[in-house]
Each structure stands twice: as structure tokens, then as C-alpha cells.
Design a protein around this motif. Structure first.
Motif, PDB file in Angstrom:
ATOM      1  N   SER A   1      10.901  12.418  -6.610  1.00  0.00           N
ATOM      2  CA  SER A   1      11.010  11.470  -5.492  1.00  0.00           C
ATOM      3  C   SER A   1      10.146  11.873  -4.299  1.00  0.00           C
ATOM      4  N   HIS A   2       9.600  13.105  -4.335  1.00  0.00           N
ATOM      5  CA  HIS A   2       8.773  13.643  -3.245  1.00  0.00           C
ATOM      6  C   HIS A   2       9.590  13.890  -1.970  1.00  0.00           C
TER       7      HIS A   2
ATOM      8  N   VAL B   1      16.562 -10.198  -1.925  1.00  0.00           N
ATOM      9  CA  VAL B   1      15.799  -9.257  -2.742  1.00  0.00           C
ATOM     10  C   VAL B   1      14.771  -8.541  -1.864  1.00  0.00           C
ATOM     11  N   ALA B   2      14.568  -7.261  -2.113  1.00  0.00           N
ATOM     12  CA  ALA B   2      13.539  -6.503  -1.407  1.00  0.00           C
ATOM     13  C   ALA B   2      12.978  -5.435  -2.329  1.00  0.00           C
ATOM     14  N   ASP B   3      11.773  -4.947  -1.996  1.00  0.00           N
ATOM     15  CA  ASP B   3      11.148  -3.900  -2.791  1.00  0.00           C
ATOM     16  C   ASP B   3      11.048  -2.613  -1.978  1.00  0.00           C
ATOM     17  N   PHE B   4      10.222  -1.676  -2.452  1.00  0.00           N
ATOM     18  CA  PHE B   4      10.132  -0.367  -1.813  1.00  0.00           C
ATOM     19  C   PHE B   4       9.780  -0.448  -0.328  1.00  0.00           C
ATOM     20  N   ASN B   5       8.899  -1.378   0.044  1.00  0.00           N
ATOM     21  CA  ASN B   5       8.436  -1.438   1.426  1.00  0.00           C
ATOM     22  C   ASN B   5       9.552  -1.711   2.411  1.00  0.00           C
ATOM     23  N   ALA B   6      10.612  -2.404   1.968  1.00  0.00           N
ATOM     24  CA  ALA B   6      11.685  -2.782   2.875  1.00  0.00           C
ATOM     25  C   ALA B   6      12.345  -1.556   3.506  1.00  0.00           C
ATOM     26  N   VAL B   7      12.631  -0.545   2.692  1.00  0.00           N
ATOM     27  CA  VAL B   7      13.264   0.663   3.212  1.00  0.00           C
ATOM     28  C   VAL B   7      12.368   1.314   4.264  1.00  0.00           C
ATOM     29  N   LYS B   8      11.083   1.388   3.982  1.00  0.00           N
ATOM     30  CA  LYS B   8      10.155   2.052   4.901  1.00  0.00           C
ATOM     31  C   LYS B   8      10.043   1.301   6.231  1.00  0.00           C
TER      32      LYS B   8
ATOM     33  N   GLU C   1       0.835  -1.203   0.000  1.00  0.00           N
ATOM     34  CA  GLU C   1       0.000   0.000   0.000  1.00  0.00           C
ATOM     35  C   GLU C   1       0.869   1.251   0.000  1.00  0.00           C
ATOM     36  N   GLY C   2       0.500   2.232  -0.782  1.00  0.00           N
ATOM     37  CA  GLY C   2       1.170   3.521  -0.769  1.00  0.00           C
ATOM     38  C   GLY C   2       2.379   3.637  -1.655  1.00  0.00           C
ATOM     39  N   ASN C   3       2.616   2.663  -2.542  1.00  0.00           N
ATOM     40  CA  ASN C   3       3.814   2.704  -3.376  1.00  0.00           C
ATOM     41  C   ASN C   3       3.518   3.031  -4.829  1.00  0.00           C
ATOM     42  N   THR C   4       2.332   3.497  -5.131  1.00  0.00           N
ATOM     43  CA  THR C   4       1.971   3.751  -6.532  1.00  0.00           C
ATOM     44  C   THR C   4       2.711   4.935  -7.123  1.00  0.00           C
ATOM     45  N   LYS C   5       3.283   5.782  -6.290  1.00  0.00           N
ATOM     46  CA  LYS C   5       3.971   6.955  -6.825  1.00  0.00           C
ATOM     47  C   LYS C   5       5.443   6.673  -7.121  1.00  0.00           C
ATOM     48  N   TYR C   6       5.890   5.438  -6.861  1.00  0.00           N
ATOM     49  CA  TYR C   6       7.284   5.090  -7.110  1.00  0.00           C
ATOM     50  C   TYR C   6       7.372   4.056  -8.225  1.00  0.00           C
ATOM     51  N   GLY C   7       8.476   4.103  -8.989  1.00  0.00           N
ATOM     52  CA  GLY C   7       8.731   3.090 -10.008  1.00  0.00           C
ATOM     53  C   GLY C   7       7.792   3.191 -11.196  1.00  0.00           C
ATOM     54  N   ASP C   8       7.909   2.194 -12.078  1.00  0.00           N
ATOM     55  CA  ASP C   8       7.073   2.143 -13.267  1.00  0.00           C
ATOM     56  C   ASP C   8       5.801   1.364 -12.963  1.00  0.00           C
ATOM     57  N   ALA C   9       4.688   1.867 -13.458  1.00  0.00           N
ATOM     58  CA  ALA C   9       3.392   1.273 -13.131  1.00  0.00           C
ATOM     59  C   ALA C   9       3.315  -0.192 -13.527  1.00  0.00           C
ATOM     60  N   GLY C  10       3.878  -0.560 -14.680  1.00  0.00           N
ATOM     61  CA  GLY C  10       3.763  -1.939 -15.131  1.00  0.00           C
ATOM     62  C   GLY C  10       5.013  -2.760 -14.927  1.00  0.00           C
ATOM     63  N   SER C  11       5.932  -2.310 -14.085  1.00  0.00           N
ATOM     64  CA  SER C  11       7.207  -3.001 -13.943  1.00  0.00           C
ATOM     65  C   SER C  11       7.035  -4.388 -13.339  1.00  0.00           C
ATOM     66  N   VAL C  12       7.745  -5.356 -13.902  1.00  0.00           N
ATOM     67  CA  VAL C  12       7.739  -6.713 -13.358  1.00  0.00           C
ATOM     68  C   VAL C  12       8.767  -6.849 -12.243  1.00  0.00           C
TER      69      VAL C  12
ATOM     70  N   GLY D   1      10.687   5.552   7.250  1.00  0.00           N
ATOM     71  CA  GLY D   1       9.451   5.328   6.522  1.00  0.00           C
ATOM     72  C   GLY D   1       9.435   5.914   5.135  1.00  0.00           C
ATOM     73  N   GLU D   2       8.349   6.607   4.812  1.00  0.00           N
ATOM     74  CA  GLU D   2       8.145   7.190   3.488  1.00  0.00           C
ATOM     75  C   GLU D   2       9.247   8.167   3.120  1.00  0.00           C
ATOM     76  N   GLN D   3       9.709   8.934   4.084  1.00  0.00           N
ATOM     77  CA  GLN D   3      10.757   9.915   3.821  1.00  0.00           C
ATOM     78  C   GLN D   3      12.089   9.229   3.492  1.00  0.00           C
ATOM     79  N   ALA D   4      12.373   8.115   4.157  1.00  0.00           N
ATOM     80  CA  ALA D   4      13.596   7.362   3.869  1.00  0.00           C
ATOM     81  C   ALA D   4      13.565   6.815   2.443  1.00  0.00           C
ATOM     82  N   LEU D   5      12.409   6.314   2.028  1.00  0.00           N
ATOM     83  CA  LEU D   5      12.283   5.797   0.672  1.00  0.00           C
ATOM     84  C   LEU D   5      12.475   6.919  -0.347  1.00  0.00           C
ATOM     85  N   ALA D   6      11.897   8.073  -0.075  1.00  0.00           N
ATOM     86  CA  ALA D   6      12.069   9.215  -0.970  1.00  0.00           C
ATOM     87  C   ALA D   6      13.543   9.612  -1.062  1.00  0.00           C
TER      88      ALA D   6
END
Length: 572
Positions: A281-282, A252-259, A156-167, A294-299
């Protein structure tokens, strides 16, 4: 707020379920009846004289341990007695690594029991390494871990990062090398836009079958994951193809890991040399130091347009600064002596990671964490694969290897050579054997035309002896040389054996080939095909090709970017 006040069982913070036993001085797991039995059952106590068990009532203290028959009684309250010996937990160390969208927590859980360990094991997601790795790290060898961060949008909350259709491409990748003696480590960042050759990749499918995904040449490194169904094992193979270094394990980890991980440790401190207001990056932070999570660390780790030259290489520098700060925080007493933070890290880390099948339990992660926990941050060097702009492009979008410096960086890692002065000084003070070997290279050298040498292949790739013979004859003027075939026994290192009266020939040949003093082997001469005395060159498994020096670098080439984790650096 206590656990009951949270309402739902799923909202209970695991850190609140550990209480201090005043008798032992240890933290012990005490779960309330509100926790589902299928997840982590509550501890139960046995009523005197009965085999049945009854739940520990909420709010009760930790029940006293039952005294074994023949054991001395505990002193009653108020009496002076011997204080119980406080055992040092072997597992109170944690180490976390994260870079951009990649994060790693390696946790050793203190004290508390099989059931909680089983709970953590259930958090871990594992994938096959498809035979791409060495089969797992070993405690008596150097360790190479490939850390991969993807740009896949999950959670949840990661739609503003990365490519929308990225695998889920290999957006941020770091090869972490830990020395055999655990005194130093190198974290090598691999740019996502580096042009590489992706090899054929045998890949385990969801139904258990294996499919070979065809390789492709001259593509961005980040397509080694996700593209055409490639899994992390393909990224491992690509790194081996690129560097010559085979990873022991991957994570392997995705955006949520940093947060989640930065929140678990209470945030990390970073420094900016200027104000940043990055719409992409906001991230909006003023010049100076800030504690982010959290969100700021990911940004922060996603920012690139507002730092350096605004590209991916500038972002790598920012990520390395962030990693250093996170490392310092995790090695601080504020984290290592705080059971609540340790448990939050255990929960966050095991949920955030996807690991290879050789790291699919908290026990294996604990063992790796204990090895990494031996490191001193001043001997952890961050560097980046040396690259230059792609000369084939008019508009610079990708990079290619810097052929003059990248091979040296790769060789330093393969040969377990530290990038830090601290380690090198320690080596110089204790390595008398190396000094003695270096002395063998000193002295008079004969002319190349006077060298008489027999060349044998003792473990190098097929054809190496002939290739080296042709190189020495055609390029270096060593005309009195011959190919003597293969040895019966293979050897790891290339050696050059010579008699005392042939030392000047050996020194010249060592100079021409770039042989280190350790390859020099004083001994006896042999008779060549013409019945004349000759020196013997045996090419070992370390032979890199005709005309390629075998002397290992002792320091990074000039201009190679590097920083150590103990230093606070401000992003520019």
C-alpha cells in the motif's frame, strides 16, 4: 497568494473568491475578470441611472446594497446604528463519508448564488439507477444510501493502486442506514470477497437502450460492479438480494476521492498501535497518532497486509477507523465554520462523486446532507456483515454469510433498531406502549394441542398461510388449525386476535411463532369451520416464512464487530 497571482483562471481556488461583506456579515461570491464567463460569470454592478452594467474592479470592496424606496437609510460611518441582523444560513452543514476507495461529501453551500450552484451542478456525474432503488430518499422516512468504492485506476498518480486492467469492481461497499428520527445510523460494510448471488440486472446502455445482464450464483460480491458490463444499479440489486434492504440512492467514487477530500478538510487524525511499513500500500507510519491526507490517506485505507490478519476484513476495520476520524473532523467547528474549507469540499465532493439520477444536483445533495447533519457521532455505529470462512475452500480466500448472526443484523437495520445504547435508553424511557404490549405475552400458556386457530394470508407471499399451517401442525403440534384463505384487505404487520378467555392460547401461539407483543390484538373470537370458537392469525407483509420468528432483535448478536464514530481506536 491572491487570485491574480495564480496566473491561469483554472488555477483559482474557489475559496478565494468568497469575501466577507461587512454590512451583512455574510460571505459573498466575488469573481475576478480572469474567470471565464462561461464557467462562473463575474458579478456586475449597475451604474446609477443606467441599465448597463460594469464589472466590479479588482481589489474594490463589496458594493453597498441599493436601498429600496421607502426603506430607512443606513447610518453613516461613525454613527451609532442598529447592527444588521445576521441570518443563520440553512446550508452551513457538511457531512462526508469515505471508505477505502469510496468517499462522499454532502454539501450545503452558504449564501452565494445561482451561478456558483450551477457551476457545482456541472461537476456532478450521474448514472441511471435502472429501477433498482426506491426512487430516492425521503425526509420523513429512514434513509438507506449505498456507498461504493471502485478499484478502477483513474486520474494521475494512481497506477500503483488496484488492478491495471480493472473495469472498476465494488472494492469497498458500505450500506449507510439513517434512522427515521435521525437520532442514530448504522454503516454496514460488505466484504468484497463475500460469496453472493448476483441477480439479473436491467442496465441502461450508453445509447439509452436497456440490456438485461444475466445474473450468476456463488461469485464474489465485488463482481456485482464492472464485471460483464454491470453498473452500480446492479450492486444495489445484489445488496437487496443479500440483505433484504433496498437502497434509496447510491454514490460511487474511486481512488482520487480519498485524496482530494482529505486534502480539502486539512487532513484527518488516525492512530496506529504499532509501526507500519507496507510495501503493497506504500504506507509507512510509526506507532501513535498522525494527521494524514492526500496520497498518504489513500495508502492508509488501502493497507491490509500490515494490520490484523492481513486480509480484506482487517482492512475494513482500518477503513471504519478512518471514516470515524473523518466524520469527527467534518462535524468539528474547524470545518463547519470555515468558508474556505466548505467551498473546497463542495468542489472536491462534486467532482469526486458519481451519483444516481435521483441525486444529480447540488440541491438534492444539500437536502440529503442536512438530514445526515442531524446525526450525533456517538450514535453512528460501524459494523460488518457477519461472515465465516468459505467451507468449500481448502485455501481460504473467500467468505460466506454467518447464518446464525447475519439475519439478525439485517433485521435490525430493516426494523430501524439502533445498535447504540444511547438510543435504546431513550426509547425505553418514552415507549410506554411497548411495555404494555410486552405485558400481553406474560401469563399462563395453554398446551399447543389446545390451540384452535384460523390462519389467513393478509399480505404475505402466496402460499404462506398453508406453509405456516403445515409447520404448526407437523412441527409444533397445533393440530386444531385451519387455512382460512386470504383477507380482502392487506396489512403490513402480522396480527393475532383473541377473546379474553383465549389469552392463554394466544400467548402459547405467540411463543411458538416468535410473535412480539405488538402483534397481540385483544378482541373477539371467531367461529371456525367446525362451528367452534377460534383465535385469528393474519399473516402480514412482515411474515418471513414458516417457523421464522417475527420478534425484532433489540441488540446485535454476541460477537458481531461494531464501533461508534465518536471513539478513537488505534489500528492493530
Amino acid at each position: 497568494m491572491d487570485a491574480q497571482g495564480r496566473g491561469q483562471a483554472g488555477d483559482i481556488d474557489p475559496a478565494d473568491q468568497w469575501v466577507l461583506n461587512p454590512r451583512t456579515g455574510e460571505y459573498e461570491l466575488q469573481l475576478t475578470p480572469f474567470v471565464p464567463q462561461s464557467a462562473v460569470p463575474s458579478p456586475r454592478r449597475t451604474a446609477p441611472g443606467s441599465r448597463t452594467t460594469t464589472p466590479v474592479a479588482p481589489g474594490r470592496g463589496v458594493p453597498p446594497p441599493r436601498r429600496r424606496r421607502g426603506a430607512p437609510e443606513e447610518p453613516l460611518p461613525g454613527r451609532r446604528g442598529r447592527r444588521p441582523v445576521k441570518k443563520q444560513s440553512k446550508a452551513k452543514k457538511a457531512l462526508a463519508w469515505t471508505g477505502g476507495t469510496m468517499a462522499v461529501v454532502l454539501i450545503a453551500v452558504a449564501g452565494g448564488g445561482y451561478l456558483y450552484i450551477r457551476h457545482l451542478n456541472g461537476n456532478i456525474t450521474a448514472l441511471s439507477d435502472d429501477g433498482a432503488s426506491t426512487g430516492g430518499f425521503q425526509t420523513d422516512k429512514a434513509i438507506n444510501i449505498l456507498l461504493i468504492g471502485t478499484d478502477k485506476r483513474t486520474g494521475e498518480g494512481n497506477t500503483k493502486y488496484g488492478d491495471a486492467g480493472s473495469v472498476g469492481h465494488a472494492d469497498t461497499t458500505i450500506l449507510l442506514h439513517v434512522s427515521k428520527d435521525r437520532t442514530n445510523a448504522t454503516a454496514l460494510s460488505i466484504p468484497r470477497d463475500l460469496i453472493v448471488d448476483v441477480p439479473d440486472c436491467p442496465t441502461t446502455q450508453e445509447d439509452g437502450s436497456t440490456k438485461v445482464i444475466p445474473g450468476t450464483d456463488d461469485v464474489r460480491f465485488n463482481t456485482s460492479l464492472g464485471q460483464d458490463g454491470r453498473t452500480p444499479s446492479c450492486t444495489v440489486r445484489t445488496v437487496t438480494e443479500l440483505t433484504g434492504i433496498q437502497a434509496d440512492n447510491f454514490m460511487v467514487a474511486d481512488f482520487n476521492a480519498v485524496k482530494t477530500l482529505t486534502s480539502a478538510v486539512g487532513g484527518v487524525e488516525v492512530c496506529l498501535a504499532k509501526d507500519i511499513d507496507d510495501a503493497d500500500s506504500h504506507l509507512k507510519l510509526s506507532k501513535g497518532t498522525h494527521t494524514i491526507s492526500g496520497e498518504q490517506a489513500l495508502a492508509f485505507v488501502r493497507t491490509r497486509h500490515s494490520v490484523g490478519f492481513g486480509g480484506d476484513l482487517s482492512r475494513i476495520g482500518l477503513q471504519q477507523q478512518f471514516l470515524s476520524a473523518l466524520m469527527r473532523k467534518l462535524k468539528s467547528n474547524d470545518t463547519l465554520t470555515n468558508p474556505a474549507k466548505m467551498l473546497k469540499l463542495a468542489e472536491a465532493g462534486t467532482k469526486a462523486l458519481t451519483v444516481d439520477s435521483q441525486l444529480d444536483s447540488i440541491g438534492k445533495l444539500k437536502d440529503l446532507g442536512l438530514e445526515l447533519g442531524k446525526l450525533n457521532v456517538k450514535n453512528l455505529t460501524f459494523t460488518t456483515v457477519p461472515v465465516v470462512d468459505n467451507p468449500a475452500e481448502k485455501v481460504k480466500a473467500t467468505v460466506v454469510l454467518n447464518d446464525s448472526t447475519a439475519p439478525t443484523v439485517f433485521d435490525m437495520i430493516k426494523n430501524d433498531v439502533s445498535f447504540t445504547e444511547v438510543k435504546k435508553k431513550a426509547e425505553a424511557s418514552k415507549d410506554a406502549a411497548a411495555a404494555q404490549a410486552a405485558a400481553r405475552l406474560k401469563g399462563t400458556k395453554s398446551a399447543a394441542s389446545d390451540i384452535r386457530v384460523r390462519i389467513l394470508n393478509g399480505g404475505a407471499p402466496a402460499g404462506s398461510a398453508q406453509g405456516e399451517l403445515e409447520y404448526l401442525q407437523n412441527e409444533e403440534g397445533v393440530l386444531k388449525s385451519e387455512n382460512a384463505g386470504n383477507t380482502e384487505v392487506k396489512q403490513a404487520k402480522t396480527t393475532l386476535e383473541y377473546a379474553p378467555d383465549q389469552a392463554d392460547q394466544a400467548r402459547r401461539l405467540a411463543d411458538l411463532m416468535g410473535l412480539p407483543g405488538t402483534a397481540m390484538k385483544p378482541g373477539k373470537s371467531v367461529i371456525n369451520s367446525q362451528g367452534l370458537p377460534a383465535i385469528t392469525l393474519i399473516l402480514g407483509k412482515d411474515f418471513k416464512g414458516a417457523g421464522v420468528s417475527l420478534t425484532a432483535a433489540t441488540k446485535a448478536p454476541e460477537g458481531v464487530q461494531q464501533s461508534t464514530a465518536d471513539k478513537v481506536e488505534c489500528a492493530k
